[in-house]
Design an enzyme around this catalytic site. Sequence first.
Site, mmCIF file in Angstrom:
data_model
loop_
_atom_site.group_PDB
_atom_site.id
_atom_site.type_symbol
_atom_site.label_atom_id
_atom_site.label_comp_id
_atom_site.label_asym_id
_atom_site.label_seq_id
_atom_site.Cartn_x
_atom_site.Cartn_y
_atom_site.Cartn_z
ATOM 1 N N GLU A 76 4.161 2.545 63.118
ATOM 2 C CA GLU A 76 6.288 1.928 61.904
ATOM 3 C C GLU A 76 5.704 3.378 60.467
ATOM 4 O O GLU A 76 4.993 2.610 59.927
ATOM 5 C CB GLU A 76 5.540 0.643 61.468
ATOM 6 C CG GLU A 76 5.776 -0.162 62.910
ATOM 7 C CD GLU A 76 5.397 -1.829 62.048
ATOM 8 O OE1 GLU A 76 4.894 -2.047 61.299
ATOM 9 O OE2 GLU A 76 5.483 -2.462 63.323
ATOM 10 N N LYS A 91 5.551 4.159 56.805
ATOM 11 C CA LYS A 91 5.243 2.777 56.088
ATOM 12 C C LYS A 91 6.423 3.259 54.522
ATOM 13 O O LYS A 91 6.115 4.507 54.186
ATOM 14 C CB LYS A 91 3.790 3.194 55.352
ATOM 15 C CG LYS A 91 2.920 2.143 54.262
ATOM 16 C CD LYS A 91 2.040 2.140 54.305
ATOM 17 C CE LYS A 91 1.281 1.441 52.824
ATOM 18 N NZ LYS A 91 1.650 1.321 51.755
ATOM 19 N N ASP A 121 7.131 2.745 50.587
ATOM 20 C CA ASP A 121 6.358 1.994 50.075
ATOM 21 C C ASP A 121 7.858 1.042 49.063
ATOM 22 O O ASP A 121 8.610 1.951 47.885
ATOM 23 C CB ASP A 121 5.901 3.190 49.225
ATOM 24 C CG ASP A 121 5.394 2.563 47.932
ATOM 25 O OD1 ASP A 121 4.653 1.284 47.926
ATOM 26 O OD2 ASP A 121 4.466 3.173 46.966
ATOM 27 N N TYR A 181 8.764 -6.111 59.788
ATOM 28 C CA TYR A 181 7.601 -5.636 60.585
ATOM 29 C C TYR A 181 6.387 -6.508 60.950
ATOM 30 O O TYR A 181 5.627 -6.006 61.269
ATOM 31 C CB TYR A 181 7.266 -4.621 60.130
ATOM 32 C CG TYR A 181 6.972 -4.407 57.932
ATOM 33 C CD1 TYR A 181 5.686 -5.624 57.914
ATOM 34 C CD2 TYR A 181 7.292 -3.924 57.183
ATOM 35 C CE1 TYR A 181 5.126 -5.609 56.604
ATOM 36 C CE2 TYR A 181 7.584 -3.990 55.968
ATOM 37 C CZ TYR A 181 6.118 -4.583 54.988
ATOM 38 O OH TYR A 181 5.701 -5.224 54.158
ATOM 39 N N LYS A 226 -2.064 7.325 54.969
ATOM 40 C CA LYS A 226 -1.116 8.282 54.270
ATOM 41 C C LYS A 226 -0.801 9.385 54.626
ATOM 42 O O LYS A 226 -2.104 10.512 54.716
ATOM 43 C CB LYS A 226 -1.630 8.226 53.015
ATOM 44 C CG LYS A 226 -1.924 6.968 52.695
ATOM 45 C CD LYS A 226 -1.229 6.155 52.101
ATOM 46 C CE LYS A 226 -1.099 5.018 51.100
ATOM 47 N NZ LYS A 226 -1.328 4.798 50.003
ATOM 48 N N CYS A 248 -9.530 12.031 13.947
ATOM 49 C CA CYS A 248 -8.439 11.504 15.758
ATOM 50 C C CYS A 248 -7.089 12.159 14.961
ATOM 51 O O CYS A 248 -6.800 12.210 13.691
ATOM 52 C CB CYS A 248 -8.440 9.830 15.181
ATOM 53 S SG CYS A 248 -6.569 9.382 16.022
ATOM 54 N N CYS A 271 -4.811 9.152 12.943
ATOM 55 C CA CYS A 271 -5.874 8.836 11.352
ATOM 56 C C CYS A 271 -6.870 9.558 10.657
ATOM 57 O O CYS A 271 -6.999 9.419 9.670
ATOM 58 C CB CYS A 271 -5.877 7.481 11.303
ATOM 59 S SG CYS A 271 -7.799 7.237 12.330
ATOM 60 N N CYS A 325 -12.136 7.647 18.619
ATOM 61 C CA CYS A 325 -11.454 7.944 17.122
ATOM 62 C C CYS A 325 -12.397 6.603 16.395
ATOM 63 O O CYS A 325 -12.642 5.318 17.113
ATOM 64 C CB CYS A 325 -9.871 6.943 17.181
ATOM 65 S SG CYS A 325 -9.570 6.394 15.518
ATOM 66 N N CYS A 380 -7.003 2.618 12.131
ATOM 67 C CA CYS A 380 -6.345 3.252 13.231
ATOM 68 C C CYS A 380 -4.767 2.854 13.460
ATOM 69 O O CYS A 380 -5.012 2.173 14.096
ATOM 70 C CB CYS A 380 -7.110 4.215 13.771
ATOM 71 S SG CYS A 380 -5.878 5.778 14.859
HETATM 72 S S1 IVH Z 1 2.046 -4.555 57.290
HETATM 73 C C1 IVH Z 1 -1.497 -7.489 57.038
HETATM 74 N N1 IVH Z 1 3.648 -3.213 57.468
HETATM 75 O O1 IVH Z 1 2.465 -1.927 52.322
HETATM 76 C C2 IVH Z 1 -0.915 -6.264 56.483
HETATM 77 N N2 IVH Z 1 3.204 -3.132 55.940
HETATM 78 O O2 IVH Z 1 -0.582 -0.815 51.733
HETATM 79 C C3 IVH Z 1 0.884 -6.247 55.966
HETATM 80 N N3 IVH Z 1 3.977 -1.475 54.408
HETATM 81 O O3 IVH Z 1 2.007 -4.993 51.129
HETATM 82 C C4 IVH Z 1 1.583 -4.856 56.412
HETATM 83 N N4 IVH Z 1 5.495 -0.149 55.527
HETATM 84 O O4 IVH Z 1 4.267 -3.507 50.916
HETATM 85 C C5 IVH Z 1 2.682 -3.214 56.985
HETATM 86 N N5 IVH Z 1 5.711 -1.221 58.548
HETATM 87 C C6 IVH Z 1 4.579 -1.927 57.560
HETATM 88 C C7 IVH Z 1 4.879 -1.787 56.414
HETATM 89 C C8 IVH Z 1 4.427 -2.434 55.434
HETATM 90 C C9 IVH Z 1 4.925 -0.416 54.473
HETATM 91 C C10 IVH Z 1 3.788 -1.972 52.822
HETATM 92 C C11 IVH Z 1 3.310 -3.703 51.969
HETATM 93 C C12 IVH Z 1 1.912 -3.623 52.474
HETATM 94 C C13 IVH Z 1 1.637 -2.613 51.824
HETATM 95 C C14 IVH Z 1 0.108 -2.273 52.244
#
Ligand code: IVH
Length: 696
Positions: free
Chosen positions: A123, A125, A127, A234, A322, A416, A419, A434, A440
């Site tokens: 899935e 990810k 943020d 998810y 990542k 510094c 100061c 410093c 300061c």
């Molecule tokens: S599962 C125990 N699925 O990533 C597992 N998390 O780094 C819980 N996130 O806190 C998370 N997409 O905010 C899951 N498809 C996805 C996700 C996802 C984004 C975020 C989520 C989580 C964080 C973890």
Amino acid sequence: MSEAGLPRTEEDAATALARLAEMLADHDRRYHEQDSPTVSDAEYDALKRRNAAIEAAFPSLIRPDSPSLRVGATPASGFGKIRHALPMLSLDNAFGPDDFADFEARARRFLGASAPSLHFVGEPKIDGLSISLTYIKGRLHHAATRGDGSEGEDVTANIRTIASIPRRLAAPFPDSIEIRGEVFITKADFLALNAAQQARSEKIFANPRNAAAGSLRQLDTAITASRPLRLFAYAMGEASAKIADTHWAYLERLKAWGFDVNPLSTRLDGAEQAAAFQERLALERAGLEYDIDGVVYKIDALDLQARLGFVGRAPRWAIAWKFPAERATTVLEDILIQVGRTGALTPVAALTAVGVGGVLVTRATLHNEDEIARKDIRVGDTVVLQRAGDVIPQIVSVVAERRPATATPFVPPTHCPVCGSLAVRPAGEVVRRCSGGLICPAQAEEHLIHLASRGAFDIEGLGEKTVREFFADGLIREPADIFKLADHKDAIAAREGWGKLSADRLIEGIEARRHIPLERFIFGLGIRRIGEANARLLARHYGSFDNWRTQMRAAAMIGSEARSDLGSILRIGPAIATELAGFFAEPRNVASLDALAEGLTIAPAEDVETVASALSGKSVVFTGTLATLSRPEAKALAERLGAKVVDSVSKKTDLVVVGADAGSKARKAAELGISIATEAEFRVMAGIPGDGTPAP
Ligand code: IVH
């Protein structure tokens, strides 16, 4: 930082871990509570990895409140709290195929001989902000943010304003079910929102994640309603009935109930397909409506997920792979020096503005002078910048071919910049500081900001911006001045943008904090190395403010008994003891502390919940390797029994619990005639069943 070697002695390791715990707690707070992080995800991950590496090398030092066992930060005030039925955890990261292979191998090893072939769901990810939605009899009952993982903020009213989240589930549904997902905002909506914010001179969000978090956590739900928030569901929390056999089938149910599920989610047959999916999404990434920073892979079979469970803060059945960070090149125009609360002089890069991953960047962190020297970064250089889904980017390297003849190496400041006091870099430390202390203005100002901030005095209405303005105008110069602001209420009301109501509120906020727990008071002083965890340790050890103050004054003397007592508190250690002693050796600090304390009622430390036992009030030392208990577990047990756990053996020690390979501490205990117990005997005292032989 991530390249630094491991500490060699246990003492150095304890110091390093304490420092890391503090830094990580601070970053967690900034990220989760204030929605304004100051380090990149990559830097944060590097700190976490270093913490894990040191803990792996010194397992006996793993703290019960270790950052590796924690997610997020405590919930912010202003919202009601909701305790999660099941904790909301985080994910471990992978950065390449090897990490993914490790993840798969770990899962197989854990499942043992019975391991079937593993299937995954990949899935994207996003943020954003994870959220928990509880439906009772098919109706949305309540919604909570992740908070610290155990307890989040009640954002039910805000969540109800998001159109794509069903208020009612389409039948059939179980009696109660908790659904988890990510609240986010698209890239286009993010840019439009920021443009609108700018036009209204309101807060600009650093990235879509902060915009989503800031939009959801609004006490005024009309604001949330006006923001284009979306949700992809998810994950599953607690449910009153079994929903599915596989994660994939669960996602199908989510869609049937009316949720958006990320349409790019894909079923994958093994590591090879996962790697191909990773590559595909890396290519599609730029064209997506929303920012993604990687792919989450989850083992599909829910019975395997249940068997695999969790380790520390993350599941064994999922991993976040990542993407590599985004990069760009630009010119380093200048190196500026920032002065921190503890006098740390931090070099910051001033850059010719450049876009990295859709964000305009003009500043980058340079960490410290060793880093600058190691990368040979000079003003005038063309540098490679990296940003990884974050706010403050870092300089990765210099483009050597493009160095102008005029570029000169960086010379660390001798004084510094604020100061003018001497800047000193103690042997063995990377940071230059410093030496001006509270004279300061930069340090004094940062101290005041810290004192009023959330984990410390948490004064409503006295945020960073207000402290800076009041400081600049001389309304507050030192901590005690905050509690005298009531005398200036009219002057405050007359300030631009204030008025009587806000002034009244501020004074109310201040008065509410005149009564303060000792640990918050200690933390609020902003003494170097005394973060929340250490402040709590001190408060519990010394009990009352008066006792703490008396003992610290005495500990300022090298060789005093108070000093060795301080150094023997488990996890405090000599570096922290020196820092505290240094603070109390400076009369100006003591005067400032006394002036502050005078106007306050400082509540003695709350005792850890204890039960009356043979160990009540006893001072206990653990040494050697315990076979059935981890160190943190043993320590927590002893503390629950009312004992004080200390690090070194002295005349005052009542009991030494010895494990395998116990060395000098056991010998010293024998010499001093102190009671010695084996692990099995300790288990009996602690009332835990079993004969103390290791579990199979
Ligand atoms: S599962 C125990 N699925 O990533 C597992 N998390 O780094 C819980 N996130 O806190 C998370 N997409 O905010 C899951 N498809 C996805 C996700 C996802 C984004 C975020 C989520 C989580 C964080 C973890």
